[in-house]
Design an enzyme around this catalytic site. Structure first.
Site, PDB file in Angstrom:
ATOM      1  N   PHE A 101       1.036  18.620  19.191  1.00 14.24           N
ATOM      2  CA  PHE A 101       1.729  18.249  17.957  1.00 14.24           C
ATOM      3  C   PHE A 101       0.711  17.786  16.936  1.00 14.24           C
ATOM      4  O   PHE A 101      -0.232  17.064  17.276  1.00 14.24           O
ATOM      5  CB  PHE A 101       2.733  17.120  18.247  1.00 14.24           C
ATOM      6  N   ARG A 145      -4.407  14.060  30.880  1.00 11.85           N
ATOM      7  CA  ARG A 145      -4.326  12.851  30.056  1.00 11.85           C
ATOM      8  C   ARG A 145      -3.640  13.219  28.745  1.00 11.85           C
ATOM      9  O   ARG A 145      -4.060  14.138  28.057  1.00 11.85           O
ATOM     10  CB  ARG A 145      -5.717  12.291  29.753  1.00 11.85           C
ATOM     11  N   ARG A 167      11.162  -1.218  11.245  1.00 15.69           N
ATOM     12  CA  ARG A 167      10.299  -0.383  12.080  1.00 15.69           C
ATOM     13  C   ARG A 167      11.176   0.527  12.924  1.00 15.69           C
ATOM     14  O   ARG A 167      11.832   0.083  13.866  1.00 15.69           O
ATOM     15  CB  ARG A 167       9.397  -1.251  12.961  1.00 15.69           C
ATOM     16  N   ALA A 169      -0.715  -4.373   6.396  1.00 11.57           N
ATOM     17  CA  ALA A 169      -1.510  -3.416   7.164  1.00 11.57           C
ATOM     18  C   ALA A 169      -1.171  -2.004   6.738  1.00 11.57           C
ATOM     19  O   ALA A 169      -0.137  -1.762   6.120  1.00 11.57           O
ATOM     20  CB  ALA A 169      -1.231  -3.587   8.662  1.00 11.57           C
ATOM     21  N   GLU A 198      -4.386  -2.194   0.840  1.00  5.65           N
ATOM     22  CA  GLU A 198      -3.136  -2.547   1.523  1.00  5.65           C
ATOM     23  C   GLU A 198      -2.650  -3.936   1.124  1.00  5.65           C
ATOM     24  O   GLU A 198      -1.445  -4.141   0.945  1.00  5.65           O
ATOM     25  CB  GLU A 198      -3.312  -2.454   3.042  1.00  5.65           C
ATOM     26  N   GLU A 251       1.032  -4.086  -0.633  1.00  7.44           N
ATOM     27  CA  GLU A 251       2.150  -4.694   0.099  1.00  7.44           C
ATOM     28  C   GLU A 251       2.511  -6.101  -0.362  1.00  7.44           C
ATOM     29  O   GLU A 251       3.629  -6.548  -0.123  1.00  7.44           O
ATOM     30  CB  GLU A 251       1.851  -4.697   1.598  1.00  7.44           C
ATOM     31  N   GLU A 253       8.120   3.076   1.460  1.00  5.84           N
ATOM     32  CA  GLU A 253       7.873   1.776   2.093  1.00  5.84           C
ATOM     33  C   GLU A 253       8.733   0.715   1.414  1.00  5.84           C
ATOM     34  O   GLU A 253       8.576   0.437   0.224  1.00  5.84           O
ATOM     35  CB  GLU A 253       6.383   1.451   1.941  1.00  5.84           C
TER      36      GLU A 253
END
Length: 193
Positions: free
Chosen positions: A27, A49, A75, A87, A103, A107, A151
């Site tokens: 992906f 893995r 979230r 973040a 950031e 934010e 956001e």
């Protein structure tokens, strides 16, 4: 402070190393990619893995007087809101220090007069290569928030006691924010991080 990106630093025990035989890309997304590696183990056997590749991120312990800046944000993987320090992910080739400043401003609306790197750490080295660079920002000055278009968040300032209460209530439950709270506590007690 160690440089976690230095592979020589982390290759000290050759007897435990695995050798990648093949990689299958599963992906490729906007933020992460997933691959399945076939590896040869130290005993000669083979295993698979699953590896999540991530561009890395920054996080900011921003102190405004005796308070820490946090954002409350939904979230999707958790299915709820989470209180976190500011973040965000690194853009391709972006300097982590510049990303931390970006950031913080996006934010919270704040810029900082002083900023320094505290630590870098891997979030889940068992399956992901995501590294977070944690910064301490001080001498804050309020400006305008400029979050990404997808956001939605609310910024607030909390005391150390409130941070510990939010941890107890599991409103703060991510590693970067808990680490920042503990670092802030050490800073308050000793003057050093």
């Amino acid at each position: 402070m160690s440089d976690l990106g230095n592979k020589e630093l982390h290759s000290s025990n050759k007897s435990l190393e695995e050798t990648t035989v093949s990689t299958e890309q599963i992906f490729e997304g906007k933020i992460i990619s997933l691959q399945v590696d076939t590896v040869t183990l130290p005993d000669g056997n083979q295993a698979t893995r699953e590896v999540v590749r991530h561009p890395g991120a920054v996080a900011v312990l921003a102190l405004h007087g005796d308070k820490m800046l946090v954002v409350d944000q939904y979230r999707q993987p958790l299915g709820r809101c989470e209180v976190e320090i500011p973040a965000g992910k690194l853009e391709r080739g972006e300097d982590p220090l510049e990303a931390a400043k970006r950031e913080l401003q996006e934010e919270t609306g704040y810029t900082c007069g002083k900023i320094r790197k505290l630590h870098s750490f891997y979030t889940s080295p068992g399956f992901a290569d995501e590294i977070i660079h944690l910064y301490l920002a001080e001498d804050l000055e309020l400006g305008e928030m400029n979050p990404d278009e997808d956001e939605f968040l609310e910024m607030s300032e909390i005391t150390l006691e409130e941070a510990y209460q939010l941890i107890k209530e599991e409103r703060i439950s991510d590693a970067k924010t808990i680490m920042a709270v503990y670092a802030w506590n050490m800073y308050k007690l000793t003057g050093v991080i």
